[in-house]
Design an enzyme around this catalytic site. Sequence first.
Site, PDB file in Angstrom:
ATOM      1  N   GLY A 107       0.834  -1.194   0.000  1.00 34.75           N
ATOM      2  CA  GLY A 107       0.000   0.000   0.000  1.00 34.75           C
ATOM      3  C   GLY A 107       0.865   1.238   0.000  1.00 34.75           C
ATOM      4  N   GLN A 123       3.275   9.955   0.719  1.00 32.95           N
ATOM      5  CA  GLN A 123       4.548   9.258   0.919  1.00 32.95           C
ATOM      6  C   GLN A 123       5.534   9.508  -0.226  1.00 32.95           C
ATOM      7  OE1 GLN A 123       2.341   5.407   2.016  1.00 32.95           O
ATOM      8  NE2 GLN A 123       4.350   5.183   2.988  1.00 32.95           N
ATOM      9  N   CYS A 125       5.857  -0.208   7.190  1.00 31.48           N
ATOM     10  CA  CYS A 125       5.541   0.952   6.349  1.00 31.48           C
ATOM     11  C   CYS A 125       6.737   1.287   5.472  1.00 31.48           C
ATOM     12  CB  CYS A 125       5.187   2.139   7.240  1.00 31.48           C
ATOM     13  SG  CYS A 125       4.749   3.639   6.349  1.00 31.48           S
ATOM     14  N   LEU A 126       6.482   1.602   4.216  1.00 33.29           N
ATOM     15  CA  LEU A 126       7.562   1.986   3.313  1.00 33.29           C
ATOM     16  C   LEU A 126       8.238   3.279   3.758  1.00 33.29           C
ATOM     17  CD1 LEU A 126       5.869   1.103  -0.099  1.00 33.29           C
ATOM     18  CD2 LEU A 126       7.598  -0.221   1.154  1.00 33.29           C
ATOM     19  N   HIS A 136      -4.480   1.930   7.773  1.00 42.19           N
ATOM     20  CA  HIS A 136      -3.078   2.368   7.842  1.00 42.19           C
ATOM     21  C   HIS A 136      -2.828   3.468   6.808  1.00 42.19           C
ATOM     22  CE1 HIS A 136       1.419   1.504   7.981  1.00 42.19           C
ATOM     23  NE2 HIS A 136       1.288   2.143   6.819  1.00 42.19           N
ATOM     24  N   GLU A 137      -3.242   3.217   5.561  1.00 46.61           N
ATOM     25  CA  GLU A 137      -3.003   4.188   4.485  1.00 46.61           C
ATOM     26  C   GLU A 137      -3.824   5.459   4.690  1.00 46.61           C
ATOM     27  OE1 GLU A 137      -0.508   3.865   2.603  1.00 46.61           O
ATOM     28  OE2 GLU A 137      -0.120   1.765   3.034  1.00 46.61           O
ATOM     29  N   HIS A 178      -2.144   7.905   6.854  1.00 44.38           N
ATOM     30  CA  HIS A 178      -1.163   8.742   6.144  1.00 44.38           C
ATOM     31  C   HIS A 178      -1.808  10.033   5.630  1.00 44.38           C
ATOM     32  CE1 HIS A 178       2.553   6.470   6.032  1.00 44.38           C
ATOM     33  NE2 HIS A 178       1.913   5.380   5.656  1.00 44.38           N
TER      34      HIS A 178
END
Length: 170
Positions: A46, A51, A94-95, A136-137, A140
């Site tokens: 995701g 990000q 997380c990225l 989660h996304e 962000h």
Amino acid sequence: MTIREIITAPDPRLKQVSRPVAKVDDELRRLMDDMLETMYAAPGIGLAAVQIGVPKQVIVMDLAHEGEPPAPRYFVNPEILSTSDEHVVYEEGCLSVPEFYEDVERPAECRIRFLDYQGEIREMDCDGLLATCIQHEMDHLKGVLFIDHLSKLKRSMMLKKLVKAKKELA
């Protein structure tokens, strides 16, 4: 499609609140295509536009398992309509917080509304990994990282390690 740079914590751009998108057009679809390519290359499941430095309410996701055909999903201006009373704990990564994983508690299910890749309004019931990932996304989009759900001590330790790793790479 272009692979974009993924911003990592503690970069202050990750704390930006993302703006709603006025319409889904070719330019936004190019952004979503770039996001998907970036996410696959990372690799991840995701990615929110913030990000990659674009504070717009856009998320891409693909929860297909290895060996399965890609199953990309696109969420523009997503909103949670309802959540379950039941909560689950899931180990999240997380990225933007590379190589760190921690348990986070979230509602087990949620119902969301969003615009899809074509700009059509959709509603979807989410559970399991999909529910965890979309929440989660969506965090962000509000400038919240999964580590913000942890204790101050754990979060502080992770951020110190990230800063140290960045300095070693520089």
